[in-house]
Design a protein around this motif. Sequence first.
Motif, PDB file in Angstrom:
ATOM      1  N   MET A  86      64.109 -70.649  69.820  1.00 51.72           N
ATOM      2  CA  MET A  86      64.076 -69.184  69.827  1.00 51.72           C
ATOM      3  C   MET A  86      64.357 -68.610  71.214  1.00 51.72           C
ATOM      4  O   MET A  86      65.197 -67.729  71.380  1.00 51.72           O
ATOM      5  CB  MET A  86      62.698 -68.665  69.367  1.00 51.72           C
ATOM      6  N   HIS A  87      63.608 -69.102  72.235  1.00 52.00           N
ATOM      7  CA  HIS A  87      63.576 -68.371  73.503  1.00 52.00           C
ATOM      8  C   HIS A  87      64.804 -68.530  74.379  1.00 52.00           C
ATOM      9  O   HIS A  87      64.994 -67.755  75.308  1.00 52.00           O
ATOM     10  CB  HIS A  87      62.279 -68.690  74.263  1.00 52.00           C
ATOM     11  N   GLY A  88      65.660 -69.523  74.089  1.00 47.87           N
ATOM     12  CA  GLY A  88      66.918 -69.624  74.838  1.00 47.87           C
ATOM     13  C   GLY A  88      68.056 -68.912  74.118  1.00 47.87           C
ATOM     14  O   GLY A  88      69.192 -68.913  74.588  1.00 47.87           O
ATOM     15  N   THR A 125      67.837 -59.441  69.747  1.00 46.23           N
ATOM     16  CA  THR A 125      67.926 -60.184  68.487  1.00 46.23           C
ATOM     17  C   THR A 125      68.216 -61.657  68.762  1.00 46.23           C
ATOM     18  O   THR A 125      68.393 -62.072  69.919  1.00 46.23           O
ATOM     19  CB  THR A 125      68.987 -59.571  67.552  1.00 46.23           C
ATOM     20  N   ARG A 126      68.245 -62.457  67.685  1.00 44.46           N
ATOM     21  CA  ARG A 126      68.629 -63.864  67.768  1.00 44.46           C
ATOM     22  C   ARG A 126      69.452 -64.160  66.537  1.00 44.46           C
ATOM     23  O   ARG A 126      69.184 -63.609  65.471  1.00 44.46           O
ATOM     24  CB  ARG A 126      67.380 -64.753  67.768  1.00 44.46           C
ATOM     25  N   ARG A 127      70.445 -65.041  66.688  1.00 47.10           N
ATOM     26  CA  ARG A 127      71.288 -65.371  65.530  1.00 47.10           C
ATOM     27  C   ARG A 127      70.800 -66.659  64.881  1.00 47.10           C
ATOM     28  O   ARG A 127      70.594 -67.665  65.559  1.00 47.10           O
ATOM     29  CB  ARG A 127      72.738 -65.524  65.983  1.00 47.10           C
ATOM     30  N   ALA A 136      48.546 -62.394  74.754  1.00 41.10           N
ATOM     31  CA  ALA A 136      48.980 -62.069  76.126  1.00 41.10           C
ATOM     32  C   ALA A 136      50.453 -62.411  76.308  1.00 41.10           C
ATOM     33  O   ALA A 136      50.896 -63.483  75.895  1.00 41.10           O
ATOM     34  CB  ALA A 136      48.150 -62.869  77.125  1.00 41.10           C
ATOM     35  N   LYS A 137      51.222 -61.515  76.905  1.00 36.94           N
ATOM     36  CA  LYS A 137      52.654 -61.748  77.067  1.00 36.94           C
ATOM     37  C   LYS A 137      53.085 -61.722  78.536  1.00 36.94           C
ATOM     38  O   LYS A 137      52.688 -60.823  79.279  1.00 36.94           O
ATOM     39  CB  LYS A 137      53.450 -60.654  76.334  1.00 36.94           C
ATOM     40  N   PRO A 138      53.920 -62.693  78.925  1.00 34.95           N
ATOM     41  CA  PRO A 138      54.521 -62.611  80.263  1.00 34.95           C
ATOM     42  C   PRO A 138      55.635 -61.565  80.231  1.00 34.95           C
ATOM     43  O   PRO A 138      56.294 -61.402  79.205  1.00 34.95           O
ATOM     44  CB  PRO A 138      55.110 -64.008  80.467  1.00 34.95           C
ATOM     45  N   ASN A 154      53.851 -65.305  65.324  1.00 31.81           N
ATOM     46  CA  ASN A 154      54.421 -64.172  66.064  1.00 31.81           C
ATOM     47  C   ASN A 154      54.708 -64.518  67.513  1.00 31.81           C
ATOM     48  O   ASN A 154      54.040 -65.358  68.106  1.00 31.81           O
ATOM     49  CB  ASN A 154      53.401 -63.034  66.105  1.00 31.81           C
ATOM     50  N   CYS A 155      55.655 -63.774  68.102  1.00 32.39           N
ATOM     51  CA  CYS A 155      55.807 -63.842  69.551  1.00 32.39           C
ATOM     52  C   CYS A 155      54.498 -63.350  70.159  1.00 32.39           C
ATOM     53  O   CYS A 155      53.882 -64.016  70.969  1.00 32.39           O
ATOM     54  CB  CYS A 155      56.972 -62.978  70.002  1.00 32.39           C
ATOM     55  N   ALA A 156      54.081 -62.148  69.742  1.00 37.46           N
ATOM     56  CA  ALA A 156      52.792 -61.595  70.172  1.00 37.46           C
ATOM     57  C   ALA A 156      52.054 -61.130  68.937  1.00 37.46           C
ATOM     58  O   ALA A 156      52.601 -60.376  68.138  1.00 37.46           O
ATOM     59  CB  ALA A 156      53.010 -60.415  71.106  1.00 37.46           C
ATOM     60  N   GLY A 203      49.477 -72.834  64.125  1.00 38.40           N
ATOM     61  CA  GLY A 203      49.918 -71.433  64.191  1.00 38.40           C
ATOM     62  C   GLY A 203      49.951 -70.933  65.623  1.00 38.40           C
ATOM     63  O   GLY A 203      49.148 -71.363  66.457  1.00 38.40           O
ATOM     64  N   ARG A 204      50.885 -70.041  65.917  1.00 40.22           N
ATOM     65  CA  ARG A 204      50.779 -69.207  67.138  1.00 40.22           C
ATOM     66  C   ARG A 204      49.893 -68.060  66.668  1.00 40.22           C
ATOM     67  O   ARG A 204      50.392 -67.003  66.289  1.00 40.22           O
ATOM     68  CB  ARG A 204      52.153 -68.649  67.541  1.00 40.22           C
ATOM     69  N   LEU A 205      48.600 -68.277  66.668  1.00 41.92           N
ATOM     70  CA  LEU A 205      47.727 -67.432  65.864  1.00 41.92           C
ATOM     71  C   LEU A 205      46.303 -67.463  66.387  1.00 41.92           C
ATOM     72  O   LEU A 205      45.908 -68.446  66.999  1.00 41.92           O
ATOM     73  CB  LEU A 205      47.737 -68.050  64.456  1.00 41.92           C
ATOM     74  N   PHE A 242      58.611 -72.118  66.191  1.00 36.21           N
ATOM     75  CA  PHE A 242      59.337 -70.900  65.785  1.00 36.21           C
ATOM     76  C   PHE A 242      58.543 -69.629  66.033  1.00 36.21           C
ATOM     77  O   PHE A 242      57.307 -69.634  65.957  1.00 36.21           O
ATOM     78  CB  PHE A 242      59.625 -70.938  64.276  1.00 36.21           C
ATOM     79  N   GLU A 243      59.274 -68.544  66.242  1.00 35.58           N
ATOM     80  CA  GLU A 243      58.668 -67.223  66.114  1.00 35.58           C
ATOM     81  C   GLU A 243      59.075 -66.706  64.746  1.00 35.58           C
ATOM     82  O   GLU A 243      60.268 -66.557  64.439  1.00 35.58           O
ATOM     83  CB  GLU A 243      59.125 -66.308  67.248  1.00 35.58           C
ATOM     84  N   LEU A 244      58.075 -66.480  63.901  1.00 34.01           N
ATOM     85  CA  LEU A 244      58.361 -66.124  62.518  1.00 34.01           C
ATOM     86  C   LEU A 244      57.235 -65.280  61.959  1.00 34.01           C
ATOM     87  O   LEU A 244      56.161 -65.163  62.540  1.00 34.01           O
ATOM     88  CB  LEU A 244      58.527 -67.398  61.674  1.00 34.01           C
ATOM     89  N   VAL A 304      57.932 -57.252  70.890  1.00 37.49           N
ATOM     90  CA  VAL A 304      58.479 -58.159  71.891  1.00 37.49           C
ATOM     91  C   VAL A 304      59.672 -58.911  71.295  1.00 37.49           C
ATOM     92  O   VAL A 304      60.735 -58.316  71.113  1.00 37.49           O
ATOM     93  CB  VAL A 304      57.383 -59.078  72.489  1.00 37.49           C
ATOM     94  N   ASP A 305      59.519 -60.226  70.979  1.00 41.38           N
ATOM     95  CA  ASP A 305      60.706 -60.982  70.552  1.00 41.38           C
ATOM     96  C   ASP A 305      60.939 -60.912  69.046  1.00 41.38           C
ATOM     97  O   ASP A 305      59.998 -60.832  68.256  1.00 41.38           O
ATOM     98  CB  ASP A 305      60.536 -62.451  70.954  1.00 41.38           C
ATOM     99  N   PRO A 306      62.231 -60.995  68.646  1.00 43.05           N
ATOM    100  CA  PRO A 306      62.598 -60.981  67.219  1.00 43.05           C
ATOM    101  C   PRO A 306      62.213 -62.276  66.493  1.00 43.05           C
ATOM    102  O   PRO A 306      62.388 -63.367  67.032  1.00 43.05           O
ATOM    103  CB  PRO A 306      64.122 -60.829  67.260  1.00 43.05           C
TER     104      PRO A 306
HETATM  105 CO    CO Z   1      58.470 -64.884  72.427  1.00 42.11          CO
END
Ligand code: CO
Length: 448
Positions: free
Chosen positions: A350-352, A363-365, A113-115, A67-69, A106-108, A392-394, A422-424
């Motif tokens: 993802m983030h750019g 969103t993101r394509r 915490a999010k900026p 996840n993003c968050a 994992g982002r896990l 990835f954010e997934l 937060v992010d898709p």
């Molecule tokens: Co993010």
Amino acid sequence: MNEWSPESWRARPALQQPAYPSADELKRVSAELSKLPPLVSAWEVESLKSQLAEAARGERFLLQGGNCAERFSDCDAASITGKLKILLQMSLVLVQGSKRPVIRVGRLAGQYAKPRSEDLETRGGVSLPSYRGDIVNRPGFTEADRRPDPELLLRAYERSALTLNFIRGMMKGGFADLHHPEYWDLSWMGHSPLAAEYGRIAARIAESLSFVENVLGVYASEIERVDFFTSHEGLHLTYEAAQTKRSGPAGRWYNLSTHLPWIGARTCQAGGAHVEYFRGIANPIGLKVGPAATPEMLRGLLDVLHPYDEPGRLTLIHRFGAERIADCLPPLIDAVRSSRKTVLWCCDPMHGNTRLTRGGVKTRRFADILSELEQAFDLHLAAGSRLGGVHFELTGENVTECIGGARGLSEEDLGRAYKSEVDPRLNYEQALEMAMLIARKMTAMNGG
Ligand code: CO
Ligand code: PEP
């Protein structure tokens, strides 16, 4: 350079820290947090560091995602299993493409915490502190929800422990089925012009698994100890410092709340508190680099964060966006080469590539994400460097947050199952398809 301690960052400007109403309360919680046992061990952290060193030499490939968050409400069996499942399946696809072992991170278990770009959010003339992740406050738009609450640091730590405990159990058993493509959800493939090629990738994975099982008599779950590591952005420095302890074979300082903490793109100033904190811990660390990073800045950061060129120490996670990577990446590759240091290069596509729809939805394509990744492989190759990982954010769920992929999700679909605060994120099918496209690219680069 000045002497380092887990608290020496306090003398530096610390961006993105919440303004707590009571400093005493924060101190009390941080003292309580520092007494709790570590979530990971220094030996595991060192083992990841040596695997990352191998990845930097081209002997392994890194897959980092989640996840993003994380939300406290994500701490349930279904959503944790879903994430493990997609990461494990993607990793098998990437093994097939890269012909190398894949490190799964994992982002896990701590990504709370999010900026934020603004300290305050204003709605209908009312301004309240921005939502900074469940470790700080709540997303609801009331004064009570948005007040930073130190107790949430403890809740985040406990949720991380529960998540990790469940992951460790799953890794010991109960995961064998997930290896087999027979159990994967592949119904989306039929919607793609590349269906036949995807089918061949899945068939090759199934074949190699049945070979080892039937011919060698080893079950997939036993072939390798299924390692799984955790990572999060080391943003909330009071939290990170509270779990920083001397440990391991050499008694060095480790952040024992996670295996691989990273510095976010907004907090990577050489004179800032985050860089000060990170320079003293022995963990392998990630550093996000975006379009604002200049070669001079990067050289300065390599001096501070990677002074001894310790193998596996530094992963540079670049995130420029499909339109800018061709301009931004080559000068940074040169900067690293001229420093004569070894890093592991990882692409966060993802983030750019975040954009707003006409209706104002983030969103993101799929096509942009893939394009940045494919360019990253080519640009590294052309510069005599090597892309050694992807970020990835997934999610393992069937959300509709990113546009495109085999099912051709469109802007109109976003409303159906958009759950991120937060992010898709890529959903299960998009993430698995992305892994197949990366495998396809790696196979083509290795001569087919
Ligand atoms: Co993010
Ligand atoms: C993130 O990884 O969620 C993030 C905020 O990324 P970055 O620091 O690269 O913008």
